[in-house]
Design an enzyme around this catalytic site. Structure first.
Site, short mmCIF file in Angstrom:
data_model
loop_
_atom_site.label_atom_id
_atom_site.label_comp_id
_atom_site.label_asym_id
_atom_site.label_seq_id
_atom_site.Cartn_x
_atom_site.Cartn_y
_atom_site.Cartn_z
N CYS A 5 -0.65 28.53 -16.96
CA CYS A 5 -1.23 28.96 -18.24
C CYS A 5 -1.83 27.77 -18.95
O CYS A 5 -1.28 27.26 -19.92
CB CYS A 5 -0.15 29.61 -19.09
N PRO A 35 0.83 -1.21 0.00
CA PRO A 35 0.00 0.00 0.00
C PRO A 35 0.87 1.26 0.00
O PRO A 35 1.86 1.34 0.72
CB PRO A 35 -0.77 -0.11 1.33
N GLY A 36 0.52 2.22 -0.84
CA GLY A 36 1.21 3.50 -0.82
C GLY A 36 0.20 4.56 -0.39
O GLY A 36 0.23 5.09 0.72
#
Ligand code: LLP
Length: 463
Positions: A391, A321-322
């Site tokens: 932008c 798991p991260g």
């Protein structure tokens, strides 16, 4: 998630535009514990605090935008995973979600292992003292230099991703007079219910070796013959931000089926299987993630049952798991620069960061929530889109959310659940400087990754 009906009472826009949003919460000042780090609350003045420190103070000291990480929460979640799986399984934190040397030390102290997927992550892990045998090295195109470095360092496992890599790693290990422990990553053909770009177990993608057509079995056959390799197991990662356990169930069934075939063909019972990571977290109040102990119980039961059916000894399980560890532990703190109401549409709130510190909204259509953090307000909710300073019109941080109608330039707003894949995927687009990560614990804050400076930019640009 459903489009809400127009709530009663005066509103910013008479007709709400299309979007994926729920009705505004009854109390916009409330902080849903599901999406905020454990120690987050509001002080007597209504200012959001974390680890006992007000965000106004953090903004003053460290500037905005900034990722604010709750260290106690990180450790709690890491420990919860570790405890849930117990001593018969291994938890490898997926460093790609967010890696820094402080994080490596916390993981080491909490007894977790670490999954890295590049030379850069490997160097970070080793330089912070993670023992090499507790590191797993992933990637679909590790360079020969990266492989050699990992083998020399003595990493606990390399996860092999292609036929060419099987030969490459075997050759490098052998030429160093070493035998490398490896797992073979397979694709089990599961369609995980998640965004296409983060689903990884269907066959038509770059990771792993397909089970289909006997390719995975052939990979194991070849790997078992090579002196430089010690094949310890099979690896499967089905994707990310998954809530439904049925994908893991099918994956476990197919991985165990391969273990059985390997036993039948070679007389070898591989001792390990890795079911990857991918467990979902709550980005908004509509998400309902499961607790680590429920996940551990479900995965262990599935694998045990499948192994009993195949008359195999239950292999040692590992998971990676991260997001589920680091995701909920941090929020991004921004200062509002402009507030632009567009009649009949929505209000655009521009902050001092954007897609360079959170690309997930643009890339995956990810949903986030947001709260006014420097004060509370009783003003009517207004429908907002939180946008950055880049932008690019797709520069959206939070697509649809409600904030108080009196929001003004200078207010601080916070976007929760940004601990995973925001700093690690941050860019310099428009030469905007990447924000710092500030860790807060027990009333003390410290920078664990500093803010990028213009000097950093110019140093890379050698003229
Ligand atoms: N193990 C392997 C082999 C992986 O490829 C991954 C993620 C993990 C574990 C950890 O998955 P987690 O538990 O964090 O979901 N950038 C995307 C996610 C890409 C994940 C890539 N691999 C995002 O922001 O959602």
């Amino acid at each position: 998630m459903s489009r809400s009906a127009h709530p009663a009472g005066p509103r910013h826009a008479d007709v709400l535009p299309e979007g994926h949003y729920s009705a505004p919460a009854d109390d916009l000042n409330a902080l849903d514990p599901k999406v905020w780090a454990h120690t987050v609350g509001r002080d007597a003045d209504g200012v959001v605090t974390v680890g006992g420190i007000a965000v106004t103070q953090l903004a003053e000291e460290y500037g905005t935008p900034a990722y604010i990480l709750d260290e106690a929460d990180f450790r709690d979640r890491a420990r919860a995973w570790r405890t849930a799986f117990g001593n018969d399984a291994d938890v490898f934190y997926a460093g790609k979600a967010f890696l820094s040397r402080a994080v490596v030390r916390w993981l080491h102290e909490e007894g977790l292992n670490l999954d890295v997927c590049s030379g850069g992550e490997l160097v970070t892990a080793l330089s912070a003292g993670m023992p090499a045998e507790r590191i797993a090295f992933h990637g679909n195109n590790k360079s020969p230099e990266e492989i050699e470095r990992a083998v020399r360092a003595g990493v606990g496992r390399i996860v092999l991703d292609s036929f060419q890599e099987i030969v490459r790693v075997a050759h490098i290990a052998q030429s160093l007079g070493m035998r490398q422990r490896v797992q073979i990553r397979i694709t089990v053909g599961v369609e995980a219910h998640t965004h296409e770009f983060i689903a990884t177990a269907h066959e038509d993608q770059k990771f792993g070796i397909p089970l289909a057509g006997g390719q995975a079995a052939e990979a194991v056959r070849r790997a078992l013959q090579l002196d430089g390799l010690e094949v310890i197991g099979i690896h499967s990662h089905i994707g990310s931000q998954i809530f439904d356990m049925s994908g893991f169930e099918v994956a476990a069934h197919r991985v165990v089926g391969l273990l059985r075939d390997i036993r039948d063909e070679h007389g070898v019972e591989l001792p390990e299987i890795d079911l990857g990571g991918g467990l979902g977290i709550a980005y908004t109040s509509d998400d309902d993630p499961r607790e680590p102990h429920e996940i551990a119980k479900a995965l262990t039961e599935i694998v045990t049952r499948e192994c009993e059916g195949a008359r195999l000894r239950t292999p040692r399980i590992s998971v990676e798991p991260g997001r589920a560890i680091v995701g909920p532990t941090a929020f991004t703190l921004y200062e509002v620069g402009t507030v632009k109401p567009l009649d009949g549409l929505r209000t655009y709130v521009s902050v001092d960061g954007g897609m360079s510190d959170n690309i997930r909204t643009a890339l995956y259509d990810a949903e986030y929530s947001v709260a006014l953090a420097s004060r509370t307000s009783d003003a009517e909710p207004m429908l907002v889109r939180v946008v950055g300073k880049h932008c690019e019109s797709g520069d959206i941080v939070v697509k649809d959310a409600f904030l108080p109608g009196d929001l003004a330039p200078g207010d601080l707003i916070a976007v929760p659940a940004t601990g995973a894949y925001c700093r690690s995927m941050a860019s310099n687009y428009n030469h905007v400087l990447r924000p710092p990560v500030v860790a807060v614990r027990d009333g003390a804050a410290r920078v664990i990754v500093r803010r990028e400076t213009e000097d950093d930019l110019l140093r890379l640009d050698v003229g």
